[in-house]
Design a protein around this motif. Structure first.
Motif, PDB file in Angstrom:
ATOM      1  N   GLY A   1       4.707   6.475   8.406  1.00 19.92           N
ATOM      2  CA  GLY A   1       5.726   6.164   9.394  1.00 19.92           C
ATOM      3  C   GLY A   1       5.490   4.863  10.133  1.00 19.92           C
ATOM      4  N   ARG A   2       4.327   4.245   9.945  1.00 19.33           N
ATOM      5  CA  ARG A   2       4.077   2.981  10.636  1.00 19.33           C
ATOM      6  C   ARG A   2       4.818   1.848   9.951  1.00 19.33           C
ATOM      7  NH1 ARG A   2      -1.015  -0.409   8.659  1.00 19.33           N
ATOM      8  NH2 ARG A   2       0.059  -1.833  10.028  1.00 19.33           N
ATOM      9  N   HIS A   3       5.048   0.747  10.670  1.00 21.18           N
ATOM     10  CA  HIS A   3       5.616  -0.458  10.085  1.00 21.18           C
ATOM     11  C   HIS A   3       4.469  -1.364   9.688  1.00 21.18           C
ATOM     12  CE1 HIS A   3       8.027  -4.023   9.425  1.00 21.18           C
ATOM     13  NE2 HIS A   3       7.245  -4.682  10.256  1.00 21.18           N
ATOM     14  N   HIS A   4       4.393  -1.725   8.439  1.00 19.81           N
ATOM     15  CA  HIS A   4       3.308  -2.569   7.968  1.00 19.81           C
ATOM     16  C   HIS A   4       3.607  -4.029   8.268  1.00 19.81           C
ATOM     17  CE1 HIS A   4       1.348   0.756   5.984  1.00 19.81           C
ATOM     18  NE2 HIS A   4       2.518   1.109   5.530  1.00 19.81           N
ATOM     19  N   ALA A   5       2.743  -4.658   9.025  1.00 12.29           N
ATOM     20  CA  ALA A   5       2.968  -6.037   9.434  1.00 12.29           C
ATOM     21  C   ALA A   5       2.467  -6.995   8.366  1.00 12.29           C
ATOM     22  CB  ALA A   5       2.267  -6.305  10.766  1.00 12.29           C
ATOM     23  N   ASP A   6       3.112  -7.004   7.219  1.00 10.98           N
ATOM     24  CA  ASP A   6       2.756  -7.915   6.146  1.00 10.98           C
ATOM     25  C   ASP A   6       3.994  -8.182   5.319  1.00 10.98           C
ATOM     26  OD1 ASP A   6       2.958  -5.791   4.134  1.00 10.98           O
ATOM     27  OD2 ASP A   6       1.126  -5.028   5.084  1.00 10.98           O
ATOM     28  N   GLN A   7       3.862  -8.919   4.228  1.00  8.23           N
ATOM     29  CA  GLN A   7       5.022  -9.354   3.465  1.00  8.23           C
ATOM     30  C   GLN A   7       5.559  -8.286   2.523  1.00  8.23           C
ATOM     31  OE1 GLN A   7       2.570 -12.455   1.676  1.00  8.23           O
ATOM     32  NE2 GLN A   7       3.307 -11.788  -0.331  1.00  8.23           N
ATOM     33  N   TRP A   8       4.860  -7.156   2.403  1.00  9.94           N
ATOM     34  CA  TRP A   8       5.287  -6.118   1.458  1.00  9.94           C
ATOM     35  C   TRP A   8       6.185  -5.110   2.154  1.00  9.94           C
ATOM     36  CZ3 TRP A   8       3.998  -6.967  -3.501  1.00  9.94           C
ATOM     37  CH2 TRP A   8       2.944  -7.847  -3.741  1.00  9.94           C
ATOM     38  N   SER A   9       7.480  -5.151   1.835  1.00  9.98           N
ATOM     39  CA  SER A   9       8.407  -4.208   2.455  1.00  9.98           C
ATOM     40  C   SER A   9       8.606  -2.969   1.599  1.00  9.98           C
ATOM     41  CB  SER A   9       9.756  -4.888   2.702  1.00  9.98           C
ATOM     42  OG  SER A   9      10.296  -5.353   1.480  1.00  9.98           O
ATOM     43  N   ASP A  10       8.300  -3.051   0.355  1.00  8.46           N
ATOM     44  CA  ASP A  10       8.486  -1.929  -0.552  1.00  8.46           C
ATOM     45  C   ASP A  10       7.161  -1.207  -0.761  1.00  8.46           C
ATOM     46  OD1 ASP A  10       8.446  -1.125  -3.769  1.00  8.46           O
ATOM     47  OD2 ASP A  10      10.265  -0.569  -2.684  1.00  8.46           O
ATOM     48  N   ASP A  11       7.100   0.079  -0.394  1.00 13.16           N
ATOM     49  CA  ASP A  11       5.854   0.831  -0.467  1.00 13.16           C
ATOM     50  C   ASP A  11       5.308   0.942  -1.881  1.00 13.16           C
ATOM     51  OD1 ASP A  11       5.765   1.212   2.227  1.00 13.16           O
ATOM     52  OD2 ASP A  11       6.677   3.197   2.196  1.00 13.16           O
ATOM     53  N   VAL A  12       6.202   1.030  -2.865  1.00 11.13           N
ATOM     54  CA  VAL A  12       5.740   1.148  -4.244  1.00 11.13           C
ATOM     55  C   VAL A  12       5.044  -0.131  -4.686  1.00 11.13           C
ATOM     56  CG1 VAL A  12       6.453   1.469  -6.652  1.00 11.13           C
ATOM     57  CG2 VAL A  12       7.540   2.817  -4.836  1.00 11.13           C
ATOM     58  N   SER A  13       5.646  -1.272  -4.369  1.00 12.11           N
ATOM     59  CA  SER A  13       5.034  -2.558  -4.709  1.00 12.11           C
ATOM     60  C   SER A  13       3.700  -2.729  -3.994  1.00 12.11           C
ATOM     61  CB  SER A  13       5.970  -3.712  -4.330  1.00 12.11           C
ATOM     62  OG  SER A  13       7.163  -3.631  -5.061  1.00 12.11           O
ATOM     63  N   ARG A  14       3.678  -2.270  -2.760  1.00 12.31           N
ATOM     64  CA  ARG A  14       2.454  -2.364  -1.965  1.00 12.31           C
ATOM     65  C   ARG A  14       1.337  -1.533  -2.584  1.00 12.31           C
ATOM     66  NH1 ARG A  14       0.212   0.058   2.589  1.00 12.31           N
ATOM     67  NH2 ARG A  14      -0.550  -1.391   4.173  1.00 12.31           N
ATOM     68  N   GLN A  15       1.676  -0.305  -2.947  1.00  9.86           N
ATOM     69  CA  GLN A  15       0.684   0.578  -3.553  1.00  9.86           C
ATOM     70  C   GLN A  15       0.198   0.023  -4.885  1.00  9.86           C
ATOM     71  OE1 GLN A  15      -0.594   3.629  -2.274  1.00  9.86           O
ATOM     72  NE2 GLN A  15      -2.042   3.239  -3.936  1.00  9.86           N
ATOM     73  N   SER A  16       1.113  -0.519  -5.666  1.00 11.71           N
ATOM     74  CA  SER A  16       0.746  -1.082  -6.961  1.00 11.71           C
ATOM     75  C   SER A  16      -0.199  -2.269  -6.785  1.00 11.71           C
ATOM     76  CB  SER A  16       1.998  -1.529  -7.721  1.00 11.71           C
ATOM     77  OG  SER A  16       2.834  -0.432  -7.994  1.00 11.71           O
ATOM     78  N   ALA A  17       0.074  -3.084  -5.788  1.00  9.92           N
ATOM     79  CA  ALA A  17      -0.773  -4.249  -5.537  1.00  9.92           C
ATOM     80  C   ALA A  17      -2.183  -3.826  -5.138  1.00  9.92           C
ATOM     81  CB  ALA A  17      -0.152  -5.120  -4.449  1.00  9.92           C
ATOM     82  N   LEU A  18      -2.287  -2.795  -4.320  1.00 14.80           N
ATOM     83  CA  LEU A  18      -3.603  -2.310  -3.902  1.00 14.80           C
ATOM     84  C   LEU A  18      -4.360  -1.691  -5.074  1.00 14.80           C
ATOM     85  CD1 LEU A  18      -2.551  -0.755  -0.481  1.00 14.80           C
ATOM     86  CD2 LEU A  18      -4.246  -2.572  -0.771  1.00 14.80           C
TER      87      LEU A  18
END
Length: 283
Positions: free
Chosen positions: A226-243
């Motif tokens: 539920g938090r807002h991630h203060a970075d350039q990744w707005s899509d959680d799936v893309s974010r998870q894939s990158a990690l």
């Protein structure tokens, strides 16, 4: 931020009504001061303070008044006048509007120690050191500096000292802090190295994401949903894939994770299994 703004407007309205109706000057304290300063309220014990009333503080019994919609509190220690003369200017009450002042946020934190438990006092401190909140924004050194000049004995001082050891700068939410404190109370030894707001580079161009909490050596992230991630990744799936691409695994906790004993146990089992798995991968 929307809720903080609403709280501030509501409290301003109460203060203006009281000032106009009675033609008095007064100091808002405790949760009223926190609202006027735009600080998120901690979880209060049941019936500790009436959330509907305006809370006013005085340091002399003769100054106590009874007004509809307000509650007057006698606070002598720690209070502004209990601070040594040479330091009082630094912690003076803030004028909000003409006739209405609010206790300095750091002093409110020390005063709330008589009401809050140690966890929520830590939560309150973290909320005053938020990463994206500049007014008020404090550091652990600011809390320490205040305690150094307050009276040696006041109700809640020991809790303040303990909270100072547990508070963390640059967090993003109170629920994140509550999750961290719950994790740190568990026996898993790896949790002793838990870091907050950990930055992870995800590619060669310098793109990065921030994790609520992390075990960097094991490349494990822990987040509160539920938090807002203060970075350039707005899509959680893309974010998870990158990690995942750079060897990180992320566990997510929810409100129910903290409330339900079975869900919390399952979360800890998954975390322990992930610790073992990440250790194997690093061998």
């Amino acid at each position: 931020m929307r809720q903080l703004a609403l709280n501030r407007l509501d409290e301003l309205r109460k203060a203006m009504d009281l000032a106009n109706n009675h033609g008095v000057t007064f100091e808002c304290g405790l949760i009223s001061a926190l609202r006027l300063h735009g600080v998120e309220l901690p979880l209060l014990p049941r019936r500790a303070l009436d959330l509907e009333k305006l809370h006013i503080v005085v340091d002399d019994p003769a100054k106590r008044r009874i007004w509809n919609g307000a509650q007057c509190h006698l606070l002598t220690k720690p209070a502004w006048r209990s601070i040594p003369q040479e330091h009082r200017r630094e912690y003076s009450p803030t004028q909000i509007i003409e006739g209405v002042h609010a206790t300095h946020p750091l002093l409110v934190w020390a005063q709330m120690a008589r009401i809050l438990d140690e966890d929520e006092l830590t939560v309150l401190a973290d909320s005053m050191m938020r990463r994206n909140q500049s007014d008020p924004h404090f550091t652990p050194d600011d809390f320490n500096a205040l305690l150094e000049i307050l009276p040696p004995r006041f109700k809640g001082r020991a809790k303040c000292r303990n909270a100072m050891r547990r508070m963390r700068e640059n967090t993003d939410s109170s629920m994140e802090t509550r999750l961290r404190l719950r994790l740190e109370a568990e026996p898993l030894p790896e949790l002793r190295t838990l870091q907050v707001n950990h930055k992870v580079a995800v590619n060669e161009t310098g793109a990065s994401v921030y994790l609520d909490m992390a075990l960097p050596d094991l490349r494990i992230g822990i987040e509160y949903a539920g938090r807002h991630h203060a970075d350039q990744w707005s899509d959680d799936v893309s974010r998870q894939s990158a990690l995942t691409a750079v060897g990180w695994e992320v566990l997510t906790a929810h409100n129910d994770t903290l409330k339900d004993a079975e869900q919390w146990r399952e979360f800890l089992i998954r975390l322990t299994a992930l610790v073992l798995s990440q250790r194997q991968r690093q061998r």
